[in-house]
Design a protein around this motif. Structure first.
Motif, mmCIF file in Angstrom:
data_model
loop_
_atom_site.group_PDB
_atom_site.id
_atom_site.type_symbol
_atom_site.label_atom_id
_atom_site.label_comp_id
_atom_site.label_asym_id
_atom_site.label_seq_id
_atom_site.Cartn_x
_atom_site.Cartn_y
_atom_site.Cartn_z
ATOM 1 N N GLU A 100 -24.759 3.067 51.441
ATOM 2 C CA GLU A 100 -25.865 2.105 51.501
ATOM 3 C C GLU A 100 -25.696 1.155 52.687
ATOM 4 O OE1 GLU A 100 -25.902 0.232 47.722
ATOM 5 O OE2 GLU A 100 -26.773 1.969 46.670
ATOM 6 N N GLY A 101 -24.447 0.735 52.951
ATOM 7 C CA GLY A 101 -24.201 -0.148 54.097
ATOM 8 C C GLY A 101 -24.513 0.544 55.423
ATOM 9 N N LEU A 102 -24.100 1.798 55.549
ATOM 10 C CA LEU A 102 -24.387 2.551 56.770
ATOM 11 C C LEU A 102 -25.888 2.792 56.922
ATOM 12 C CD1 LEU A 102 -21.464 5.147 56.624
ATOM 13 C CD2 LEU A 102 -21.727 3.298 58.287
ATOM 14 N N SER A 103 -26.556 2.993 55.784
ATOM 15 C CA SER A 103 -28.001 3.217 55.821
ATOM 16 C C SER A 103 -28.727 2.005 56.409
ATOM 17 C CB SER A 103 -28.524 3.512 54.420
ATOM 18 O OG SER A 103 -29.926 3.647 54.404
ATOM 19 N N LYS A 104 -28.304 0.831 55.995
ATOM 20 C CA LYS A 104 -28.935 -0.387 56.523
ATOM 21 C C LYS A 104 -28.569 -0.593 57.987
ATOM 22 C CE LYS A 104 -28.935 -2.681 52.018
ATOM 23 N NZ LYS A 104 -28.397 -3.817 51.215
ATOM 24 N N GLN A 105 -27.335 -0.291 58.329
ATOM 25 C CA GLN A 105 -26.868 -0.508 59.696
ATOM 26 C C GLN A 105 -27.551 0.418 60.691
ATOM 27 O OE1 GLN A 105 -22.623 -0.206 60.048
ATOM 28 N NE2 GLN A 105 -22.584 -0.702 62.239
ATOM 29 N N LEU A 106 -27.769 1.671 60.288
ATOM 30 C CA LEU A 106 -28.326 2.666 61.201
ATOM 31 C C LEU A 106 -29.821 2.881 61.012
ATOM 32 C CD1 LEU A 106 -25.512 5.354 60.898
ATOM 33 C CD2 LEU A 106 -25.875 3.799 62.801
ATOM 34 N N ASP A 107 -30.368 2.325 59.920
ATOM 35 C CA ASP A 107 -31.764 2.556 59.571
ATOM 36 C C ASP A 107 -32.035 4.043 59.304
ATOM 37 O OD1 ASP A 107 -34.326 1.773 58.954
ATOM 38 O OD2 ASP A 107 -35.075 2.005 61.006
ATOM 39 N N TRP A 108 -31.051 4.673 58.642
ATOM 40 C CA TRP A 108 -31.183 6.057 58.183
ATOM 41 C C TRP A 108 -31.269 6.032 56.664
ATOM 42 C CZ3 TRP A 108 -27.288 9.860 60.912
ATOM 43 C CH2 TRP A 108 -27.520 9.833 62.298
ATOM 44 N N ASP A 109 -31.912 7.038 56.097
ATOM 45 C CA ASP A 109 -31.858 7.121 54.640
ATOM 46 C C ASP A 109 -30.508 7.679 54.213
ATOM 47 O OD1 ASP A 109 -32.121 10.154 54.161
ATOM 48 O OD2 ASP A 109 -33.804 9.722 55.514
ATOM 49 N N VAL A 110 -30.129 7.388 52.969
ATOM 50 C CA VAL A 110 -28.799 7.735 52.468
ATOM 51 C C VAL A 110 -28.558 9.233 52.516
ATOM 52 C CG1 VAL A 110 -27.339 7.747 50.404
ATOM 53 C CG2 VAL A 110 -28.607 5.678 51.030
ATOM 54 N N ARG A 111 -29.570 10.005 52.193
ATOM 55 C CA ARG A 111 -29.373 11.456 52.150
ATOM 56 C C ARG A 111 -29.086 12.015 53.540
ATOM 57 N NH1 ARG A 111 -33.180 15.832 49.002
ATOM 58 N NH2 ARG A 111 -31.826 17.631 49.328
ATOM 59 N N SER A 112 -29.693 11.454 54.568
ATOM 60 C CA SER A 112 -29.424 11.905 55.934
ATOM 61 C C SER A 112 -27.981 11.605 56.322
ATOM 62 C CB SER A 112 -30.384 11.229 56.907
ATOM 63 O OG SER A 112 -31.715 11.626 56.660
ATOM 64 N N ILE A 113 -27.458 10.475 55.865
ATOM 65 C CA ILE A 113 -26.062 10.137 56.159
ATOM 66 C C ILE A 113 -25.128 11.082 55.397
ATOM 67 C CG2 ILE A 113 -24.306 8.334 55.970
ATOM 68 C CD1 ILE A 113 -26.535 6.280 56.305
ATOM 69 N N GLN A 114 -25.458 11.360 54.150
ATOM 70 C CA GLN A 114 -24.656 12.326 53.396
ATOM 71 C C GLN A 114 -24.637 13.673 54.092
ATOM 72 O OE1 GLN A 114 -26.757 12.032 49.651
ATOM 73 N NE2 GLN A 114 -25.046 10.919 48.709
ATOM 74 N N ARG A 115 -25.806 14.105 54.601
ATOM 75 C CA ARG A 115 -25.909 15.377 55.297
ATOM 76 C C ARG A 115 -25.047 15.363 56.560
ATOM 77 N NH1 ARG A 115 -30.880 15.155 56.417
ATOM 78 N NH2 ARG A 115 -31.507 15.820 54.331
#
Length: 392
Positions: A100-115
């Motif tokens: 969730e922290g990375l999602s806010k920092q990068l403006d990516w959705d969580v699933r994209s970061i998991q991928r």
């Protein structure tokens, strides 16, 4: 040091009652196993490893290319300095809070970061070409050593009557064929012990390490106290299924689905029959009961049999996995095609995968619109697992 060696080579531990090391010295009339013979296994293990490198490069790789197996590995994750720093310095498996922290920092959705993290983990996995070459080497060696073992054993009396393993024990001469068979097997397992740290990493690394260690101890024990006759039965029996498994994996990498299914079924039948049927009823019967009746127990006899029981425990564990895979394959087969090597991610895996693992969708897009490559998971056939492989 002399005191330690004297304690280690205590005749009352290694040999039956009233037998000494002097009784088993080589003479003009007969040759017996000598502990120093086992030192040959180390340079031979290095030679086997070098032969493997040559084989994989000049034989296996051309065969793989002829079968249109590509050298490309899994999809490479797009460069991202922030995620790369987290991956290399903090964790390869971020928890929900960090995601969730990375999602806010990068403006990516969580699933994209998991991928991204899944693709980055898979990026370190070897290509299908590398897997094929490793399997072809093991297939070739297992097939050769099993064929040699069968040709050697069919001429021996103890194959047809296991009580011959114990008649006149331990004064049983060592033949050239038996010596070659033992040293070759020991050298191969030493090479596996070393190469296991550089080969394809699988989830059962620890189990395989224990298996290789137990096998080396069994070969060493049975050679030193001249239980080599029954040792040849164990080696040949346990080698019988390995080449079929490696052949099934090769067919899988080459995308020969029907051949892969057939070979896996053959492997499962041979493995379960030999490991859960013949091994306990034939080998353990002679090492426990016939040897007790003819020779009688002594300390190293107990150790040898305990190692065999540990090996049988590993056989039961792997048989459970095979049966579990087969049951899931049958249940999935009712709905359409199935691959027995790719049924359960929890059993054994060469490569991580999920429904969106190789999704090429750009970060930030709606994950529900994602599509996968190859019509499955985009992992070159690894929809649910890699390969269920066991090295004996």
């Amino acid at each position: 040091m002399a005191g330690i060696l004297a304690w280690f080579w205590n005749e009352r531990f290694w040999l039956p009652h009233n037998v000494t090391w002097a009784d088993l010295k080589n003479t003009e009339e007969a040759t017996f196993p000598q502990a120093e013979d086992l030192y040959l296994a180390f340079p031979l293990a290095f030679c086997i490893f070098m032969v493997r490198l040559i084989f994989e490069r000049f034989i296996a790789k051309p065969c793989a290319i002829a079968l249109n197996i590509q050298a490309s590995g899994p999809q490479i994750a797009q460069p991202n300095a922030i995620l790369e720093k987290v991956f290399t310095a903090i964790t390869k498996h971020p928890d929900e809070k960090r995601l969730e922290g990375l999602s806010k920092q990068l403006d990516w959705d969580v699933r994209s970061i998991q991928r991204w993290f899944r693709q980055r983990r898979n990026q370190e996995k070897p290509s299908t070409l590398t897997r094929f070459c490793e399997s072809m080497w093991r297939f070739s060696f297992y097939l050769y050593v099993f064929t040699y073992g069968v040709r050697f054993l069919k001429k021996t009396p103890w194959l047809w009557n296991t009580r011959h393993c114990w008649y006149n024990y331990p004064y049983q001469p060592l033949t050239t064929d038996l010596h070659y068979y033992y040293i070759l097997e020991l050298s191969f397992y030493w090479s596996l012990m070393f190469s296991q740290f550089t080969d394809i990493k699988r989830k059962d690394f620890g189990i395989m390490f224990v298996h290789h260690l137990v096998t080396i101890l069994l070969i060493t024990f049975s050679y030193v106290n001249n239980m080599a006759r029954v040792g040849t039965l164990v080696l040949c029996l346990l080698d019988s299924a390995d080449s079929l498994l490696e052949a099934a994996k090769m067919a899988n990498y080459a995308k020969f689905q029907k051949l892969c299914d057939l070979l896996f079924v053959m492997f499962a039948m041979v493995f379960i029959t030999t490991r859960l049927g013949i091994f306990p009823l034939w080998v353990l019967n002679t090492t426990f009961f016939e040897s007790w009746e003819i020779v009688g127990p002594y300390p190293s006899w107990w150790v040898f049999n305990l190692l065999l029981l540990l090996l049988q425990g590993l056989n039961c564990f792997w048989s459970y996995l095979i049966i579990k895979i087969a049951c899931k394959a049958i249940s999935r087969g009712k709905a359409g095609k199935w691959n027995p090597l790719h049924v359960s991610k929890d059993d054994r895996s060469d490569i991580e995968s999920s429904s969106d693992e190789e999704d090429s969708e750009p970060p930030g897009k709606n994950p529900h619109t994602a599509t996968t490559t190859n019509g499955t998971s985009g992992t070159n056939g690894y929809l649910l697992t890699g390969s269920c492989s066991m090295d004996d």
